[in-house]
Design an enzyme around this catalytic site. Structure first.
Site, PDB file in Angstrom:
ATOM      1  N   ASP A 167      36.715  37.018  41.724  1.00  0.00           N
ATOM      2  CA  ASP A 167      38.088  37.417  41.399  1.00  0.00           C
ATOM      3  C   ASP A 167      39.055  36.272  41.661  1.00  0.00           C
ATOM      4  O   ASP A 167      39.973  36.024  40.866  1.00  0.00           O
ATOM      5  CB  ASP A 167      38.487  38.630  42.235  1.00  0.00           C
ATOM      6  CG  ASP A 167      37.814  39.912  41.785  1.00  0.00           C
ATOM      7  OD1 ASP A 167      38.195  40.430  40.733  1.00  0.00           O
ATOM      8  OD2 ASP A 167      36.909  40.393  42.484  1.00  0.00           O
ATOM      9  N   GLY A 168      38.882  35.586  42.788  1.00  0.00           N
ATOM     10  CA  GLY A 168      39.772  34.485  43.105  1.00  0.00           C
ATOM     11  C   GLY A 168      39.676  33.356  42.097  1.00  0.00           C
ATOM     12  O   GLY A 168      40.696  32.790  41.679  1.00  0.00           O
TER      13      GLY A 168
END
Length: 395
Positions: A167-168
């Site tokens: 996600d990051g």
């Protein structure tokens, strides 16, 4: 002046990847309006540690964002989003493909209302393909990208990261994609649609694994803390029980390390001249480095490595980070006033610009904290806002 002060961004995404991209835009001045469900809020409010029921992850993820609670499944909520889209530069969303269309908010309809709008769509698997409509999370991307398969000890199981890694990475990629689209708009005057699948950006940081597989049939294997590209590279325990990491990606550094630990003879070996050659002799190299480090305390090892201009770093946990002078010098963490908690410590913006630096203006706010203000900017009257709240469309 901040770099993005003239941008308005609608953050209609949930959890981590899309909101991370919006957060980074907000860090440099964009007016980010976070849209949440009026009763459930963003799920990230309930993730991780909390103080008196107030989520700390939310304080970081929603920083610099105004929060408006709007039910987009309701006709009146959809009208609010349309009005917002007419007056905004970017819409970030991560609903399953087809959801915006079902709500009469299809990108082509929003672009008809505002031809300059950037519609940034972020899903687990993209907008098309056999898995497009399946629920997608970063964990699935970490599994399907090959990351888990190559992470962990050689005789252990595939290992997932203990954090929202995919996600990051996708959030960083989306913030870049948005800036590219905005740059293109400067030339064309037109917005466009971005389709980003979370399973893809993480592939890019894993190196040319597909290139090597197609060319040579190479399938990466788990190597623990070792590298498949160079050696020695590992974590090593000192006499006083601390762990250090070293890297020898550059050939001169590799030569300095083995010379420092008393094995200059290794430099003369033909195989030592390349990272791939050193990998073939990793056991011998690791033994030389590990035995030398094990006989010394961490402070001595670090001092000797620094003197030799070799790369070394202590393995930190967060308590070490809090005391580290380099992070302090960079002002990596800042104390920010907060309406709910008095103040919170947040990681600062990711980089420093000499002329237009970013800043954290406020941490994540209460659910619906700015709903009335946002709707007033869209020309809703006080009576209309009260009626929408009474009907449960907003909070």
């Amino acid at each position: 002046m901040t770099s993005l002060a003239d941008l308005r961004v609608i953050d209609a995404a949930t959890l981590f990847a899309g909101p991370s991209a919006a957060m980074m835009l907000g860090d440099f001045g964009a007016d980010v309006i976070k849209i949440e469900h009026p009763r459930r809020g963003d799920p990230s409010r309930g993730h991780g540690a909390s103080v008196d029921g107030v989520g700390l992850w939310w304080k970081t993820l929603a920083r610099n964002k105004r929060t408006a609670a709007v039910d987009l499944s309701r006709t009146e909520g959809q009208e609010i989003l349309r009005r917002l889209a007419e007056r905004s530069d970017v819409l970030i969303e991560n609903f399953r493909p087809g959801t915006l269309e079902r709500w009469n908010l299809a990108p082509e309809d929003l672009l008809e209302l505002n031809p300059r709008l950037i519609v940034a769509r972020m899903t687990g698997f993209g907008q098309f393909g056999p898995m497009a409509k399946q629920p997608g999370f970063g964990t699935l991307a970490e599994a399907m990208s090959g990351f888990a398969a190559m992470t962990g000890q050689p005789d252990g199981p595939p290992t997932l990261p203990p954090l929202a890694l995919a996600d990051g990475i996708a959030g960083l990629a989306m913030s870049y994609a948005i800036m590219v689209a905005l740059r293109a708009r400067e030339r064309s005057g037109r917005g466009q649609v971005i389709d980003l699948a979370i399973i893809e950006p993480i592939l890019g940081i894993l190196g040319p694994q597909m290139t090597a597989y197609k060319a040579l049939g190479v399938v990466p294997r788990r190597t623990g803390n070792r590298s498949s590209s160079n050696a020695p590279r590992n974590t090593y325990r000192t006499r006083d029980g601390r762990w250090l990491a070293i890297s020898t990606s550059a050939q001169p550094v590799a030569e300095r390390v083995v010379t420092l630990v008393g094995r200059p003879d290794l430099v003369e070996q033909p195989w030592f001249a390349s990272g791939s050659g050193r990998v073939q002799h990793v056991d011998e190299l690791d033994e030389a480095v590990a035995s030398w480090i094990a006989e010394r305390d961490a402070d001595e090892v670090i001092a000797r490595f620094e003197e030799a201009q070799a790369a070394v770093a202590p393995i930190y946990d967060v308590s070490d980070i809090a005391e580290d002078p380099q992070y302090a010098a960079l002002e990596t963490f800042v104390e920010v006033p907060d309406e709910e908690l008095g103040s919170v410590t947040l990681q600062n913006v990711l980089f420093r610009l000499s002329d237009t630096p970013g800043e954290i203006r406020w941490p994540g706010r209460r659910l619906g904290r700015d709903t009335d203000e946002v709707l007033a900017e869209l020309d809703y009257t006080g009576e209309a806002i009260a009626a929408l709240r009474e009907e449960g469309v907003i909070a």
